[in-house]
Design a protein around this motif. Structure first.
Motif, PDB file in Angstrom:
ATOM      1  N   GLU A 285       0.940  -1.391   0.149  1.00 51.99           N
ATOM      2  CA  GLU A 285      -0.061  -0.031   0.099  1.00 51.99           C
ATOM      3  C   GLU A 285       0.578   1.279   0.486  1.00 51.99           C
ATOM      4  O   GLU A 285       0.626   2.327  -0.879  1.00 51.99           O
ATOM      5  N   ALA A 286       1.627   1.599   0.956  1.00 48.81           N
ATOM      6  CA  ALA A 286       2.953   3.079   1.099  1.00 48.81           C
ATOM      7  C   ALA A 286       3.418   2.507  -0.178  1.00 48.81           C
ATOM      8  O   ALA A 286       4.011   3.814  -0.751  1.00 48.81           O
ATOM      9  N   LEU A 287       4.274   1.456  -0.824  1.00 52.31           N
ATOM     10  CA  LEU A 287       5.218   1.808  -1.925  1.00 52.31           C
ATOM     11  C   LEU A 287       3.799   1.824  -3.526  1.00 52.31           C
ATOM     12  O   LEU A 287       4.159   2.871  -4.301  1.00 52.31           O
ATOM     13  N   THR A 288       3.103   2.118  -3.420  1.00 53.99           N
ATOM     14  CA  THR A 288       1.869   1.938  -4.629  1.00 53.99           C
ATOM     15  C   THR A 288       1.456   3.970  -4.864  1.00 53.99           C
ATOM     16  O   THR A 288       0.854   4.391  -5.243  1.00 53.99           O
ATOM     17  N   GLU A 289       1.315   4.076  -3.025  1.00 55.03           N
ATOM     18  CA  GLU A 289       0.644   5.430  -2.727  1.00 55.03           C
ATOM     19  C   GLU A 289       1.843   6.316  -3.632  1.00 55.03           C
ATOM     20  O   GLU A 289       1.667   7.851  -3.817  1.00 55.03           O
ATOM     21  N   ARG A 290       2.886   5.596  -3.369  1.00 55.52           N
ATOM     22  CA  ARG A 290       4.662   6.290  -3.811  1.00 55.52           C
ATOM     23  C   ARG A 290       5.171   6.446  -4.999  1.00 55.52           C
ATOM     24  O   ARG A 290       4.468   7.767  -5.999  1.00 55.52           O
ATOM     25  N   VAL A 291       4.191   5.114  -5.683  1.00 57.59           N
ATOM     26  CA  VAL A 291       4.695   5.384  -7.368  1.00 57.59           C
ATOM     27  C   VAL A 291       3.513   4.537  -8.296  1.00 57.59           C
ATOM     28  O   VAL A 291       4.013   4.367  -9.210  1.00 57.59           O
ATOM     29  N   GLY A 292       2.480   4.483  -7.993  1.00 59.08           N
ATOM     30  CA  GLY A 292       1.814   4.155  -8.563  1.00 59.08           C
ATOM     31  C   GLY A 292       0.818   4.626  -9.588  1.00 59.08           C
ATOM     32  O   GLY A 292      -0.389   3.501 -10.652  1.00 59.08           O
ATOM     33  N   ASP A 293       0.984   5.923  -9.964  1.00 59.72           N
ATOM     34  CA  ASP A 293       1.243   7.200 -10.637  1.00 59.72           C
ATOM     35  C   ASP A 293       1.500   6.406 -11.532  1.00 59.72           C
ATOM     36  O   ASP A 293       1.629   6.886 -13.276  1.00 59.72           O
ATOM     37  N   GLN A 294       3.278   5.937 -11.600  1.00 59.84           N
ATOM     38  CA  GLN A 294       4.218   5.800 -12.544  1.00 59.84           C
ATOM     39  C   GLN A 294       4.258   4.277 -13.046  1.00 59.84           C
ATOM     40  O   GLN A 294       4.564   4.046 -14.158  1.00 59.84           O
ATOM     41  N   THR A 295       3.967   3.817 -12.689  1.00 59.24           N
ATOM     42  CA  THR A 295       4.507   2.613 -12.806  1.00 59.24           C
ATOM     43  C   THR A 295       2.975   1.088 -12.537  1.00 59.24           C
ATOM     44  O   THR A 295       2.682   1.664 -11.396  1.00 59.24           O
ATOM     45  N   LEU A 296       2.921  -0.343 -12.814  1.00 58.28           N
ATOM     46  CA  LEU A 296       2.049  -0.813 -11.982  1.00 58.28           C
ATOM     47  C   LEU A 296       3.733  -1.100 -11.395  1.00 58.28           C
ATOM     48  O   LEU A 296       4.192  -1.901 -11.490  1.00 58.28           O
ATOM     49  N   VAL A 297       2.356  -1.496  -9.441  1.00 59.03           N
ATOM     50  CA  VAL A 297       2.897  -2.283  -8.489  1.00 59.03           C
ATOM     51  C   VAL A 297       2.144  -3.378  -8.771  1.00 59.03           C
ATOM     52  O   VAL A 297       0.972  -3.933  -8.160  1.00 59.03           O
ATOM     53  N   CYS A 298       2.700  -4.581  -8.835  1.00 57.54           N
ATOM     54  CA  CYS A 298       2.373  -5.810  -9.814  1.00 57.54           C
ATOM     55  C   CYS A 298       2.728  -7.339  -8.721  1.00 57.54           C
ATOM     56  O   CYS A 298       3.634  -7.056  -7.429  1.00 57.54           O
ATOM     57  N   GLY A 299       1.596  -7.765  -8.069  1.00 59.91           N
ATOM     58  CA  GLY A 299       2.203  -9.005  -6.390  1.00 59.91           C
ATOM     59  C   GLY A 299       1.488  -9.872  -7.967  1.00 59.91           C
ATOM     60  O   GLY A 299       0.414 -10.359  -7.749  1.00 59.91           O
ATOM     61  N   ASP A 300       2.314 -11.007  -7.410  1.00 63.87           N
ATOM     62  CA  ASP A 300       2.062 -11.868  -7.494  1.00 63.87           C
ATOM     63  C   ASP A 300       1.959 -13.418  -6.291  1.00 63.87           C
ATOM     64  O   ASP A 300       1.088 -14.207  -6.027  1.00 63.87           O
ATOM     65  N   ASP A 301       3.277 -13.157  -5.793  1.00 69.56           N
ATOM     66  CA  ASP A 301       3.670 -14.181  -4.313  1.00 69.56           C
ATOM     67  C   ASP A 301       2.196 -13.364  -3.223  1.00 69.56           C
ATOM     68  O   ASP A 301       1.367 -13.976  -2.654  1.00 69.56           O
ATOM     69  N   LEU A 302       2.169 -12.402  -3.188  1.00 74.83           N
ATOM     70  CA  LEU A 302       1.020 -11.595  -2.115  1.00 74.83           C
ATOM     71  C   LEU A 302      -0.157 -12.202  -2.748  1.00 74.83           C
ATOM     72  O   LEU A 302      -1.332 -12.587  -1.289  1.00 74.83           O
ATOM     73  N   ILE A 314      -6.989  -4.733  -2.497  1.00 74.15           N
ATOM     74  CA  ILE A 314      -8.304  -3.888  -2.526  1.00 74.15           C
ATOM     75  C   ILE A 314      -8.418  -2.620  -1.759  1.00 74.15           C
ATOM     76  O   ILE A 314      -8.891  -2.228  -2.018  1.00 74.15           O
ATOM     77  N   GLU A 315      -9.514  -3.241  -0.699  1.00 72.66           N
ATOM     78  CA  GLU A 315      -9.703  -3.361   0.561  1.00 72.66           C
ATOM     79  C   GLU A 315      -8.767  -1.909   0.736  1.00 72.66           C
ATOM     80  O   GLU A 315      -8.667  -1.418   1.313  1.00 72.66           O
ATOM     81  N   GLN A 316      -7.352  -3.037   1.082  1.00 71.72           N
ATOM     82  CA  GLN A 316      -6.173  -1.770   1.610  1.00 71.72           C
ATOM     83  C   GLN A 316      -5.437  -0.678   0.201  1.00 71.72           C
ATOM     84  O   GLN A 316      -4.424  -0.132   0.879  1.00 71.72           O
ATOM     85  N   ASP A 317      -5.703  -0.955  -1.141  1.00 72.05           N
ATOM     86  CA  ASP A 317      -5.241  -0.291  -1.839  1.00 72.05           C
ATOM     87  C   ASP A 317      -3.606  -0.502  -2.287  1.00 72.05           C
ATOM     88  O   ASP A 317      -2.439  -0.015  -2.301  1.00 72.05           O
ATOM     89  N   ALA A 318      -3.216  -1.988  -2.093  1.00 67.65           N
ATOM     90  CA  ALA A 318      -2.170  -2.958  -1.798  1.00 67.65           C
ATOM     91  C   ALA A 318      -1.822  -2.872  -3.386  1.00 67.65           C
ATOM     92  O   ALA A 318      -2.760  -3.786  -4.206  1.00 67.65           O
ATOM     93  N   ALA A 319      -1.055  -2.034  -3.850  1.00 69.60           N
ATOM     94  CA  ALA A 319      -0.512  -2.392  -5.527  1.00 69.60           C
ATOM     95  C   ALA A 319      -1.808  -2.432  -6.755  1.00 69.60           C
ATOM     96  O   ALA A 319      -3.237  -2.060  -5.834  1.00 69.60           O
ATOM     97  N   ASN A 320      -1.463  -2.697  -7.573  1.00 68.44           N
ATOM     98  CA  ASN A 320      -2.266  -1.938  -8.515  1.00 68.44           C
ATOM     99  C   ASN A 320      -2.296  -2.530  -9.757  1.00 68.44           C
ATOM    100  O   ASN A 320      -3.055  -2.621 -10.715  1.00 68.44           O
ATOM    101  N   SER A 321      -1.834  -4.083  -9.908  1.00 69.63           N
ATOM    102  CA  SER A 321      -1.862  -4.821 -10.561  1.00 69.63           C
ATOM    103  C   SER A 321      -1.493  -6.591 -10.204  1.00 69.63           C
ATOM    104  O   SER A 321      -1.514  -6.686  -8.926  1.00 69.63           O
ATOM    105  N   ILE A 322      -2.071  -7.051 -10.730  1.00 65.71           N
ATOM    106  CA  ILE A 322      -2.388  -8.833 -10.252  1.00 65.71           C
ATOM    107  C   ILE A 322      -1.121  -9.756 -11.864  1.00 65.71           C
ATOM    108  O   ILE A 322      -2.142  -9.231 -12.320  1.00 65.71           O
ATOM    109  N   LEU A 323      -0.916 -10.432 -10.543  1.00 61.14           N
ATOM    110  CA  LEU A 323      -0.440 -11.289 -12.143  1.00 61.14           C
ATOM    111  C   LEU A 323      -0.773 -12.714 -11.798  1.00 61.14           C
ATOM    112  O   LEU A 323      -1.146 -12.800 -11.228  1.00 61.14           O
TER     113      LEU A 323
END
Length: 398
Positions: A285-302, A314-323
């Protein structure tokens, strides 16, 4: 509708020389489909369970196939996949194995498409939305769990985001792969290849970033369109005792977030996969807030292609992409459900191969059917080019 009449399972080789499961599915109207299961090396804690091939085949023959042959209609993918889950009776395919389940699921989908005389992507998802095709991400430098003595970061991925066609993108990735080799040679650095065909030199991550930046810029100028790059950090493999351990340093979670955010800014990374360990929703969530408007932050193992874990993200706004890896969850239906949930909530689905692959091309059709923005396929190697060439065929035959 026509019934499934026969399912045959066999043990075949994957790209690492290990045994995996292949399925043949036949229907009473003559439809036929064949598919084989891939296998991961860097696997998430919450993935569906892969059994040894012999055991998976025996269990599927005993528990699943009698429920499918003569009982379920080909083309009704949800019924097929529901039957597989009912036959297994676990949440993670611990009884019949996700490798048997996904092989049967994908082969059945192909049999259904064959029965209808339609391409698999149309059978799975209909015609393209807006005529878009996925951009292939090509692994050019690899380390982590995929190569001994390579970089700490597991994958450095070429991303030809400006390519005017799938074909141009495919050849751009191959050219970046060669350009990386040329740069390594010029620097006097020898390199073997990783499981996915990427170069695996014994260099620091910092030098790998420099080489990728140089290679993508060179090829971009040659081909006349933008080629960026991204990474798969596979951070769970680096995480131990509350820190991320690299060859030359260790980082706390806050330091890891800062490190990755700085990389995104410095190199214009368009894709960052698994930058934090697989249970750190807060960190994502923290990283997505930092750079989510610049890149896909993708969760695989997450997320492990699992709708329950994606819902939590989704409830936490953690990442903005899923593998999306069908074998990670066990069936095409489960994979599609994860894609639909992602898209409904503004998450980008990225369809992916595994480090241990076969010549199966199902994921190429899945990426087209779901209008995924990216597909991870690798850049070279027969089992990788099988997917890439299939994407070219789909585009040129559409």
């Amino acid at each position: 509708m026509t019934l499934i009449t026969e399912i045959r399972l066999r043990k075949v080789l994957d790209s690492r020389g290990n045994a995996t499961v292949e399925a043949d599915v036949s229907t009473e109207s003559g439809g036929f489909g064949r598919a084989s299961a891939p296998s991961g090396a860097s696997t998430g804690e919450y993935e569906a369970i892969e059994l040894p091939a012999d055991e998976a085949i025996a269990q599927a023959r005993s528990l699943a196939i009698p429920r499918l042959e003569g009982q379920v209609y080909a083309g009704d993918q949800r019924s097929i996949d529901r039957t597989l889950r009912e036959a297994d009776e676990t949440d993670n395919f611990g009884e019949i194995g996700a490798n048997s389940a996904v092989a049967i699921s994908m082969a059945a989908a192909k049999a259904g498409a064959d029965m209808l005389g339609a391409p698999l992507y149309q059978h799975l998802g209909g015609a393209f939305r807006g005529g878009d095709y996925p951009t292939p991400l090509g692994n050019a430098i690899g380390g982590g769990e995929h190569a001994t003595g390579g970089t700490d970061i597991q994958e450095f991925l070429a991303a030809p985001v400006g390519a005017p066609s799938v074909s141009d993108a495919v050849f751009a990735n191959a050219r970046v792969h060669q350009a990386v080799h040329d740069i390594l040679s010029d620097r006097g650095i020898s390199a073997e290849k990783s499981d996915e065909g990427a170069w695996s030199p014994s260099i620091a991550d910092s030098e790998a970033f420099e080489i990728m930046a140089e290679a993508t810029e060179t090829v971009s100028e040659e081909m006349g369109f933008e080629i960026s790059f991204g990474i798969d950090a596979a951070a769970s493999e680096l995480f131990d005792g509350g820190k991320y351990h690299y060859s030359d340093t260790s980082r706390t979670t806050d330091e890891q977030i800062e490190y990755v955010a700085d990389l995104v800014t410095e190199y214009g990374l368009v894709y960052v996969e698994d930058p934090l360990e697989e249970n750190d929703y807060d960190g994502f969530e923290a990283l997505t807030e930092r750079v989510g408007d610049q890149t896909l932050v993708c969760g695989d193992d997450l997320f492990v292609t699992n709708t329950d874990r994606l819902t939590e993200g989704i409830e936490q706004d953690a990442a903005n992409s899923i593998l999306i890896k069908p074998n990670q969850i066990g069936t095409l239906t489960d994979a599609f459900d994860a894609v639909e949930l992602a898209v409904e909530n503004g998450y980008a689905p990225v369809i992916s191969h595994r480090s241990g692959e076969t010549e199966d091309t199902t994921i190429a059709h899945l990426a087209v059917a779901t209008a995924a923005p990216f597909i991870k396929t690798g850049a070279v190697g027969g089992e990788r080019t099988a997917k890439l060439n299939e994407l070219i065929r789909i585009e040129t035959n559409a």
